[in-house]
Design an enzyme around this catalytic site. Structure first.
Site, PDB file in Angstrom:
ATOM      1  N   ALA A  65       6.212  10.776   0.892  1.00  0.00           N
ATOM      2  CA  ALA A  65       6.350  10.916  -0.551  1.00  0.00           C
ATOM      3  C   ALA A  65       7.822  11.137  -0.862  1.00  0.00           C
ATOM      4  O   ALA A  65       8.574  11.652  -0.025  1.00  0.00           O
ATOM      5  CB  ALA A  65       5.513  12.091  -1.038  1.00  0.00           C
ATOM      6  N   GLY A 109       3.422  11.244   3.739  1.00  0.00           N
ATOM      7  CA  GLY A 109       2.573  10.395   2.904  1.00  0.00           C
ATOM      8  C   GLY A 109       2.518   8.957   3.389  1.00  0.00           C
ATOM      9  O   GLY A 109       1.558   8.238   3.112  1.00  0.00           O
ATOM     10  N   GLU A 112      -0.137   8.984   5.945  1.00  0.00           N
ATOM     11  CA  GLU A 112      -1.413   9.146   5.222  1.00  0.00           C
ATOM     12  C   GLU A 112      -1.826   7.845   4.532  1.00  0.00           C
ATOM     13  O   GLU A 112      -3.008   7.489   4.525  1.00  0.00           O
ATOM     14  CB  GLU A 112      -1.276  10.288   4.208  1.00  0.00           C
ATOM     15  CG  GLU A 112      -1.121  11.638   4.902  1.00  0.00           C
ATOM     16  CD  GLU A 112      -0.742  12.761   3.951  1.00  0.00           C
ATOM     17  OE1 GLU A 112       0.208  12.575   3.162  1.00  0.00           O
ATOM     18  OE2 GLU A 112      -1.388  13.812   4.012  1.00  0.00           O
ATOM     19  N   GLU A 132       5.770  17.323   7.159  1.00  0.00           N
ATOM     20  CA  GLU A 132       5.907  18.078   5.903  1.00  0.00           C
ATOM     21  C   GLU A 132       6.331  19.529   6.127  1.00  0.00           C
ATOM     22  O   GLU A 132       7.007  20.132   5.306  1.00  0.00           O
ATOM     23  CB  GLU A 132       4.573  18.058   5.126  1.00  0.00           C
ATOM     24  CG  GLU A 132       4.242  16.710   4.499  1.00  0.00           C
ATOM     25  CD  GLU A 132       3.435  15.778   5.383  1.00  0.00           C
ATOM     26  OE1 GLU A 132       3.421  15.960   6.617  1.00  0.00           O
ATOM     27  OE2 GLU A 132       2.804  14.856   4.817  1.00  0.00           O
TER      28      GLU A 132
HETATM   29  C1  HXC Z   1      13.139  10.445  -0.552  1.00  0.00           C
HETATM   30  C2  HXC Z   1      14.037   9.556   1.365  1.00  0.00           C
HETATM   31  C3  HXC Z   1      12.884   9.921   2.099  1.00  0.00           C
HETATM   32  C4  HXC Z   1      11.831  10.582   1.390  1.00  0.00           C
HETATM   33  C5  HXC Z   1      14.256   8.947   3.432  1.00  0.00           C
HETATM   34  N1  HXC Z   1      14.850   8.949   2.240  1.00  0.00           N
HETATM   35  N2  HXC Z   1      13.054   9.528   3.386  1.00  0.00           N
HETATM   36  N3  HXC Z   1      14.149   9.817   0.060  1.00  0.00           N
HETATM   37  N4  HXC Z   1      12.001  10.810   0.090  1.00  0.00           N
HETATM   38  N5  HXC Z   1      10.683  10.935   1.973  1.00  0.00           N
HETATM   39  C6  HXC Z   1      16.160   8.415   1.895  1.00  0.00           C
HETATM   40  C7  HXC Z   1      17.274   9.282   2.415  1.00  0.00           C
HETATM   41  O1  HXC Z   1      17.520  10.362   1.549  1.00  0.00           O
HETATM   42  C8  HXC Z   1      18.429   8.312   2.463  1.00  0.00           C
HETATM   43  O2  HXC Z   1      18.937   8.149   1.159  1.00  0.00           O
HETATM   44  C9  HXC Z   1      17.760   6.997   2.842  1.00  0.00           C
HETATM   45  O3  HXC Z   1      16.364   7.162   2.526  1.00  0.00           O
HETATM   46  C10 HXC Z   1      17.868   6.710   4.334  1.00  0.00           C
HETATM   47  O4  HXC Z   1      17.422   7.839   5.046  1.00  0.00           O
HETATM   48  P1  HXC Z   1      18.272   8.539   6.214  1.00  0.00           P
HETATM   49  O5  HXC Z   1      17.749   9.913   6.368  1.00  0.00           O
HETATM   50  O6  HXC Z   1      19.732   8.386   5.960  1.00  0.00           O
HETATM   51  O7  HXC Z   1      17.860   7.616   7.451  1.00  0.00           O
HETATM   52  P2  HXC Z   1      17.721   8.038   8.970  1.00  0.00           P
HETATM   53  O8  HXC Z   1      18.882   8.893   9.381  1.00  0.00           O
HETATM   54  O9  HXC Z   1      17.504   6.753   9.695  1.00  0.00           O
HETATM   55  O10 HXC Z   1      16.423   8.936   9.065  1.00  0.00           O
HETATM   56  C11 HXC Z   1      15.160   8.378   8.743  1.00  0.00           C
HETATM   57  C12 HXC Z   1      14.097   9.512   8.586  1.00  0.00           C
HETATM   58  C13 HXC Z   1      14.614  10.544   7.553  1.00  0.00           C
HETATM   59  C14 HXC Z   1      13.869  10.180   9.946  1.00  0.00           C
HETATM   60  C15 HXC Z   1      12.810   8.839   8.145  1.00  0.00           C
HETATM   61  O11 HXC Z   1      15.016   9.834   6.371  1.00  0.00           O
HETATM   62  C16 HXC Z   1      13.591  11.567   7.178  1.00  0.00           C
HETATM   63  O12 HXC Z   1      13.352  12.514   7.923  1.00  0.00           O
HETATM   64  N6  HXC Z   1      13.001  11.426   5.982  1.00  0.00           N
HETATM   65  C17 HXC Z   1      12.090  12.374   5.439  1.00  0.00           C
HETATM   66  C18 HXC Z   1      10.756  12.251   6.122  1.00  0.00           C
HETATM   67  C19 HXC Z   1       9.753  13.261   5.595  1.00  0.00           C
HETATM   68  O13 HXC Z   1      10.023  14.469   5.603  1.00  0.00           O
HETATM   69  N7  HXC Z   1       8.621  12.784   5.087  1.00  0.00           N
HETATM   70  C20 HXC Z   1       7.619  13.618   4.508  1.00  0.00           C
HETATM   71  C21 HXC Z   1       7.897  13.817   3.051  1.00  0.00           C
HETATM   72  S1  HXC Z   1       6.716  14.923   2.350  1.00  0.00           S
HETATM   73  P3  HXC Z   1      20.529   8.097   0.868  1.00  0.00           P
HETATM   74  O14 HXC Z   1      20.606   8.032  -0.621  1.00  0.00           O
HETATM   75  O15 HXC Z   1      21.121   9.321   1.468  1.00  0.00           O
HETATM   76  O16 HXC Z   1      20.966   6.823   1.566  1.00  0.00           O
HETATM   77  C22 HXC Z   1       5.358  14.019   2.112  1.00  0.00           C
HETATM   78  C23 HXC Z   1       4.238  14.761   1.464  1.00  0.00           C
HETATM   79  C24 HXC Z   1       3.074  13.907   1.217  1.00  0.00           C
HETATM   80  O17 HXC Z   1       5.257  12.876   2.426  1.00  0.00           O
HETATM   81  C25 HXC Z   1       2.200  14.574   0.229  1.00  0.00           C
HETATM   82  C26 HXC Z   1       1.141  13.682  -0.257  1.00  0.00           C
HETATM   83  C27 HXC Z   1       1.643  12.440  -0.869  1.00  0.00           C
END
Ligand code: HXC
Length: 258
Positions: A65, A109, A112, A132
């Site tokens: 998400a 997400g 999921e 998360e």
């Molecule tokens: C918003 C995101 C994002 C996310 C990545 N980006 N994941 N933006 N929401 N979930 C954005 C980054 O901010 C970045 O933007 C660009 O995408 C590239 O990501 P990087 O981190 O620079 O890439 P990398 O170093 O290759 O790492 C990839 C990654 C990392 C390991 C996937 O991005 C990451 O850990 N993302 C978050 C994953 C996460 O926590 N997911 C769960 C979210 S909570 P910029 O502008 O800086 O280029 C969730 C709850 C669900 O899903 C609830 C029900 C729906």
């Protein structure tokens, strides 16, 4: 249809939906989920479509998400708005098969969303996880429920509590994905599987989906009865007569999806 966050196309009786927010690794925001709901609804209602493939990019199916969208949300907004029911359940109500073709990250997400599809074909670079906990929340779209059903309690706990990700090989061993293919073949394989499915009688395809899903919701005796009644009902179809006649006459069947 033109969308802001999706690319869609059809190939014969197969529909392909690509998540398309490349700069955010396909992070799932409200616009994307609304558009995904609309696209799925459209293809589900289209008599010319027999199977749907949902995919992302080479780097990410979806990295979860959208954290920017969630960061300032209050409890009241989350609770009163019932965050994230908005179109998330839609995918589970699609009656035609939806195959997730996953390359790269399927996290939070994103994992999921893949699990809401009927089966997952993974590229060898796919990574699955429920991280998360790292940002102070828990899975909110089925990760604590569908993941243990798919991979068992121990691995689900491990993934959701440590936030580690698993690669495609581990996901296949654990039963989360049905097959792993080379990354550059992912879409070809998923579309080929979808073409096979879309060639079968649609009513039988939909019945398989309904019956297998019953296995998650009903006691065995009810699921078996549901299956048997579905099985019986297919004897009322043209395609059952045609399929069996074609087998006995040693020729290819001509299914009419009726
Ligand atoms: C918003 C995101 C994002 C996310 C990545 N980006 N994941 N933006 N929401 N979930 C954005 C980054 O901010 C970045 O933007 C660009 O995408 C590239 O990501 P990087 O981190 O620079 O890439 P990398 O170093 O290759 O790492 C990839 C990654 C990392 C390991 C996937 O991005 C990451 O850990 N993302 C978050 C994953 C996460 O926590 N997911 C769960 C979210 S909570 P910029 O502008 O800086 O280029 C969730 C709850 C669900 O899903 C609830 C029900 C729906």
């Amino acid at each position: 249809m033109t969308y802001e966050t999706l690319l869609t196309e059809t190939q014969g009786r197969v529909a392909l939906i690509r998540l398309n927010r490349p700069k955010q690794l396909n992070a799932l925001n409200d616009i994307l989920m609304d558009e995904l709901g609309a696209a799925l609804t459209g293809f589900d209602a289209d008599d010319g479509i027999g199977c749907i493939v949902l995919t992302g990019s080479d780097k990410a199916f979806a990295a979860g998400a959208d954290i920017a969208m969630m960061a300032q949300k209050t409890f009241m907004e989350a609770y009163r708005g019932d965050f994230i029911t908005r179109n998330w359940e839609r995918i589970g109500t699609v009656r035609k098969p939806v195959i997730a073709a996953v390359a790269g990250y399927a996290l939070g997400g994103g994992c999921e969303l893949a699990m809401m599809c009927d089966f997952i074909i993974a590229a060898d670079n796919a990574r699955f996880g429920q991280p998360e906990i790292k940002i102070g929340i828990i899975p909110g779209a089925g990760g604590t429920q569908r993941l243990p059903r798919a991979v068992g309690k121990s691995k689900a706990m491990d993934l959701a509590l440590t936030a580690r990700t698993m690669d495609a090989a581990e996901a296949e061993r654990a039963g989360l994905v049905s097959r792993v293919v080379p990354a550059d073949k992912l879409l070809d394989e998923a579309l080929a599987a979808a073409q096979v499915i879309a060639g079968y009688p649609l009513q039988a395809v939909m019945m398989v989906k309904e019956c297998v899903n019953r296995a998650y919701q009903a006691p065995l005796s009810e699921g078996l009865l549901f299956e048997r009644r579905g099985f019986h009902s297919l004897f009322a179809t043209h395609d059952q007569k045609e399929g069996m006649a074609a087998f006995l006459e040693k020729r290819a069947p001509r299914f009419e999806h009726r």
